[in-house]
Scaffold this active site. Sequence first.
Site, PDB file in Angstrom:
ATOM      1  N   HIS A  56       0.840  -1.207   0.000  1.00 59.29           N
ATOM      2  CA  HIS A  56       0.000   0.000   0.000  1.00 59.29           C
ATOM      3  C   HIS A  56       0.872   1.253   0.000  1.00 59.29           C
ATOM      4  O   HIS A  56       1.218   1.798   1.045  1.00 59.29           O
ATOM      5  CB  HIS A  56      -0.884  -0.031   1.245  1.00 59.29           C
ATOM      6  CG  HIS A  56      -2.026   0.933   1.212  1.00 59.29           C
ATOM      7  ND1 HIS A  56      -3.252   0.630   1.736  1.00 59.29           N
ATOM      8  CD2 HIS A  56      -2.141   2.195   0.737  1.00 59.29           C
ATOM      9  CE1 HIS A  56      -4.072   1.665   1.591  1.00 59.29           C
ATOM     10  NE2 HIS A  56      -3.402   2.631   0.982  1.00 59.29           N
ATOM     11  N   HIS A  58       1.477   5.134  -2.035  1.00 59.52           N
ATOM     12  CA  HIS A  58       1.009   6.160  -2.970  1.00 59.52           C
ATOM     13  C   HIS A  58       2.238   6.860  -3.558  1.00 59.52           C
ATOM     14  O   HIS A  58       2.963   7.551  -2.836  1.00 59.52           O
ATOM     15  CB  HIS A  58       0.114   7.180  -2.261  1.00 59.52           C
ATOM     16  CG  HIS A  58      -1.156   6.584  -1.729  1.00 59.52           C
ATOM     17  ND1 HIS A  58      -2.288   6.446  -2.497  1.00 59.52           N
ATOM     18  CD2 HIS A  58      -1.450   6.068  -0.514  1.00 59.52           C
ATOM     19  CE1 HIS A  58      -3.239   5.881  -1.767  1.00 59.52           C
ATOM     20  NE2 HIS A  58      -2.758   5.631  -0.561  1.00 59.52           N
ATOM     21  N   ASN A  90      -4.896   5.872  -7.186  1.00 58.04           N
ATOM     22  CA  ASN A  90      -5.504   7.217  -7.170  1.00 58.04           C
ATOM     23  C   ASN A  90      -4.541   8.279  -7.691  1.00 58.04           C
ATOM     24  O   ASN A  90      -4.199   9.235  -7.011  1.00 58.04           O
ATOM     25  CB  ASN A  90      -6.023   7.571  -5.775  1.00 58.04           C
ATOM     26  CG  ASN A  90      -4.948   7.537  -4.706  1.00 58.04           C
ATOM     27  OD1 ASN A  90      -3.914   6.911  -4.869  1.00 58.04           O
ATOM     28  ND2 ASN A  90      -5.211   8.211  -3.594  1.00 58.04           N
ATOM     29  N   ASP A 150      -8.661   2.614  -3.264  1.00 54.29           N
ATOM     30  CA  ASP A 150      -8.219   3.218  -2.008  1.00 54.29           C
ATOM     31  C   ASP A 150      -8.314   4.739  -2.041  1.00 54.29           C
ATOM     32  O   ASP A 150      -7.928   5.385  -3.013  1.00 54.29           O
ATOM     33  CB  ASP A 150      -6.781   2.819  -1.689  1.00 54.29           C
ATOM     34  CG  ASP A 150      -6.345   3.358  -0.338  1.00 54.29           C
ATOM     35  OD1 ASP A 150      -6.946   2.964   0.665  1.00 54.29           O
ATOM     36  OD2 ASP A 150      -5.441   4.207  -0.315  1.00 54.29           O
ATOM     37  N   HIS A 177     -11.012  -0.265   0.764  1.00 53.07           N
ATOM     38  CA  HIS A 177     -10.911   0.860   1.694  1.00 53.07           C
ATOM     39  C   HIS A 177     -12.246   0.917   2.430  1.00 53.07           C
ATOM     40  O   HIS A 177     -13.237   1.403   1.891  1.00 53.07           O
ATOM     41  CB  HIS A 177     -10.653   2.150   0.911  1.00 53.07           C
ATOM     42  CG  HIS A 177     -10.657   3.394   1.735  1.00 53.07           C
ATOM     43  ND1 HIS A 177      -9.533   4.165   1.904  1.00 53.07           N
ATOM     44  CD2 HIS A 177     -11.644   4.027   2.429  1.00 53.07           C
ATOM     45  CE1 HIS A 177      -9.822   5.210   2.657  1.00 53.07           C
ATOM     46  NE2 HIS A 177     -11.103   5.140   2.987  1.00 53.07           N
ATOM     47  N   ASP A 303       0.876   2.627   3.751  1.00 51.30           N
ATOM     48  CA  ASP A 303      -0.037   3.682   3.302  1.00 51.30           C
ATOM     49  C   ASP A 303       0.718   5.008   3.181  1.00 51.30           C
ATOM     50  O   ASP A 303       0.226   6.076   3.560  1.00 51.30           O
ATOM     51  CB  ASP A 303      -1.232   3.833   4.236  1.00 51.30           C
ATOM     52  CG  ASP A 303      -2.370   4.647   3.624  1.00 51.30           C
ATOM     53  OD1 ASP A 303      -2.282   4.986   2.419  1.00 51.30           O
ATOM     54  OD2 ASP A 303      -3.339   4.958   4.349  1.00 51.30           O
ATOM     55  N   HIS A 307       2.190  14.487   0.591  1.00 50.43           N
ATOM     56  CA  HIS A 307       1.447  15.683   0.197  1.00 50.43           C
ATOM     57  C   HIS A 307       2.391  16.883   0.180  1.00 50.43           C
ATOM     58  O   HIS A 307       3.266  16.989   1.041  1.00 50.43           O
ATOM     59  CB  HIS A 307       0.310  15.977   1.178  1.00 50.43           C
ATOM     60  CG  HIS A 307      -0.795  14.970   1.147  1.00 50.43           C
ATOM     61  ND1 HIS A 307      -1.652  14.841   0.071  1.00 50.43           N
ATOM     62  CD2 HIS A 307      -1.188  14.039   2.056  1.00 50.43           C
ATOM     63  CE1 HIS A 307      -2.522  13.875   0.329  1.00 50.43           C
ATOM     64  NE2 HIS A 307      -2.262  13.367   1.515  1.00 50.43           N
TER      65      HIS A 307
END
Length: 428
Positions: A56, A58, A90, A150, A177, A303, A307
Amino acid sequence: MTTYLIQNARVLGGEPTDLLLRDGVVAAVGRGLTAEDAEVVDAGGLVALPGLVDLHTHLREPGREDAETVESGTRAAALGGFTAVHAMANTDPVADTAGVVEQVWRLGHEAGHCDVFPVGAVTVGLAGQRLAELGAMADSAARVRVFSDDGHCVSDPLLMRRALEYVKAFDGVIAQHAQEPRLTEGAQMNESELSGKLGLAGWPAVAEEAVIARDCLLAAHVGSRLHVCHVSTAGSVEIVRQAKEQGWAVTAEVTPHHLLLTDQLAATYDPIYKVNPPLRSAEDTAALRAGLAEGVIDVVATDHAPHPFEDKDCEWAAAAFGMLGLETALSIVQETMVDTGLLDWAGVAERMSFAPARIGRLTGHGRPLDVGEPANLVLYDPSVRRVVDAAELASLSRNTPYAGMELPGRVVATFLRGRATVLDGKAC
């Protein structure tokens, strides 16, 4: 390719031994190995683990390269001891077609820090309206086997059933999710007495637990594989336990931050602690640790959610959900599970390498450090302690909740098919 002779490593925390890495595989294991053509790595006092696998991650590319790229994210992964990561769907455009997943897969191959296995979206555009091109993504060069929306729950039970049925054809898995959207509208933190005091909309545990219960029943009904992303409540642990006791093909993951941090940190109103699902109570954290130790929870997954600064440097309600996780995961597992006696290093290898590789149906990762096996491994020093400095992280983003915190352990070296991607704690 350089040949490496790793001397005196403690494989899975056992007695010191030597490992010879040649031509991409473990060529020999034993005491007193020699090789004139080898570069010697002194691993005295270090634990050798199979390369970590993250189910998991990103990586944000394509579309949000201001937060992370495949290159920067996989460099961070290697520094955290990972040799394989599953990149969530995503992105922008969403990874819901063979073309996008192949793009992500090729970017990972070009970067070379670790292998990247794209996660395909379950629904087109993550919109929850109709199934994405699951079969085309499975048949692509990326060979997708994990599918997830997710960041969004597949809340429609009929759509979820169809997805579970579809992936059976190629032994895929739906990674859900679990978040009932009607119960979490505007939710900001764990629903509790504290959320009321802080004036932040509560996020009830039942919003997660209800979806997990439903999807376990659906998976059992159609005979398919379900994986539950980022389990965060004691009730969720019990539901997964009951599903496993019935013999259903259900697996689950927990994040490092849900093993260590609690909802009390929200009292600072610092959005660095805003995450989805939210940080929960100390009682939930204890249940998650126990579930992971018991094996009810199969996997630790980061996860990793980078950002840019402006998405976190704002008031709580406007801030993005998510935290960095790749470079600190192993240290947090040591702090919460190994140093507390809940897991030994063999248990860490099972939950951070073997199990995630099995769930993702990977063939070259999550393998024992035996002769003839791919030379994917990490050398880790559990004896040191370090203060996390956000400025030193390899990620393009800096939204780590551990900045200034002292954590145990340090990744000293990572090898991907016998090639050093990290040496002496630095990316190669």
